[in-house]
Design an enzyme around this catalytic site. Structure first.
Site, PDB file in Angstrom:
ATOM      1  N   SER A  48      42.957-110.417 -21.302  1.00 27.89           N
ATOM      2  CA  SER A  48      42.301-109.014 -21.232  1.00 27.89           C
ATOM      3  C   SER A  48      41.338-109.568 -19.158  1.00 27.89           C
ATOM      4  CB  SER A  48      41.073-109.398 -22.309  1.00 27.89           C
ATOM      5  OG  SER A  48      40.805-111.050 -21.727  1.00 27.89           O
ATOM      6  N   GLY A  75      42.931-110.882 -25.504  1.00 27.25           N
ATOM      7  CA  GLY A  75      43.267-111.934 -26.352  1.00 27.25           C
ATOM      8  C   GLY A  75      44.420-112.551 -26.230  1.00 27.25           C
ATOM      9  N   ASN A 105      44.514-117.730 -22.887  1.00 24.69           N
ATOM     10  CA  ASN A 105      43.997-117.819 -24.351  1.00 24.69           C
ATOM     11  C   ASN A 105      45.120-118.541 -24.653  1.00 24.69           C
ATOM     12  OD1 ASN A 105      42.374-115.867 -23.931  1.00 24.69           O
ATOM     13  ND2 ASN A 105      43.626-114.163 -23.265  1.00 24.69           N
ATOM     14  N   ASP A 193      30.016-113.259 -18.633  1.00 26.22           N
ATOM     15  CA  ASP A 193      30.159-114.725 -20.050  1.00 26.22           C
ATOM     16  C   ASP A 193      31.456-115.945 -19.816  1.00 26.22           C
ATOM     17  OD1 ASP A 193      33.309-113.094 -19.566  1.00 26.22           O
ATOM     18  OD2 ASP A 193      32.597-113.402 -21.707  1.00 26.22           O
ATOM     19  N   HIS A 196      35.407-113.556 -18.407  1.00 22.29           N
ATOM     20  CA  HIS A 196      35.368-112.473 -17.931  1.00 22.29           C
ATOM     21  C   HIS A 196      34.875-112.183 -16.604  1.00 22.29           C
ATOM     22  CE1 HIS A 196      36.320-111.799 -22.077  1.00 22.29           C
ATOM     23  NE2 HIS A 196      37.390-111.512 -21.422  1.00 22.29           N
TER      24      HIS A 196
END
Length: 229
Positions: A48, A75, A105, A193, A196
């Site tokens: 991402s 992801g 991830n 967050d 990101h």
């Protein structure tokens, strides 16, 4: 480093369609279609953090003029990128530079396994795109406060840096401009967050990437002018 054939992070596998909408495979198929009618000089591949980059003005300012393609899927872990690249995303194109950013991830894997998965991707890129100069971007710290994933990502970076330095046409690039504050926290102004990147953070990161990409594109031109040297 990769534990050979037993490393799950280095065994290509597609994403299981748990939601039932086949979005992951649809994105992959779109990327494969892009390779048939576009001629990128620069290819971005990853998760991402690569995918979202495409949505910001900094992409259009710095990378669109370089004829760049963005093959990022949110992801994705190393094994998913490996599967995508082995199933059509490297066909029909001959980029001069490939930017790889993946690994954060891989939650079920150790740092050694993640580094092995990244190494497997690099070897594949070197085999299928021998003309390309590969940039492996370092994993960023994550989480508002200090946590084990930060430690793990830092170890992955150390392992990967040591590996790629001995590979031809491959370099490691640390793109963390200092996201961790003196008190150990990460600001939501940099990671909204705590994973990101915000618009401003992408600007800082992309300037670092752009500088290295420009350097390697220049070297690629020299290689074309002086083949065999």
């Amino acid at each position: 480093m990769s534990d050979g054939d037993n490393n799950p992070a280095a065994i290509p596998v597609s994403v299981v369609d748990v939601h039932g909408d086949n979005r992951w495979m649809s994105q992959h198929n779109r990327f494969v279609a892009d390779t048939k009618d576009k001629e990128p000089d620069v290819l971005f591949v990853g998760d991402s953090l690569i995918q979202l980059l495409h949505q910001f003005e900094i992409w259009r300012q710095l990378f669109s003029p370089l004829h760049a393609l963005n093959f990022g899927i949110g992801g994705d872990a190393t094994q998913h990128v490996l599967w995508r690249l082995q199933n059509g995303e490297l066909e029909n194109i001959r980029p001069k530079v490939i930017v790889l950013w993946v690994g954060t991830n891989n939650h079920e894997h150790t740092a050694k396994q993640v580094a092995g998965g990244i190494e497997a991707i690099v070897h594949l890129l070197n085999q299928q795109q021998p003309q390309a100069k590969v940039i492996v971007l370092g994993l960023l710290p994550r989480g508002e406060d200090p946590n084990p994933l930060r430690v793990k990502n830092a170890l992955v970076n150390e392992l990967v840096r040591n590996t790629v330095e001995i590979l031809s046409n491959t370099s490691f690039l640390d793109v963390d401009p200092g996201f961790v504050n003196s008190d150990g926290t990460i600001s939501q102004n940099d990671m909204y967050d705590y994973l990101h990147l915000t618009r401003n953070a992408y600007t800082s990161v992309c300037n670092l990437i752009h500088g290295r990409v420009q350097q390697l594109l220049g070297e690629a031109v020299c290689d074309d002018l002086n083949p065999g040297l």
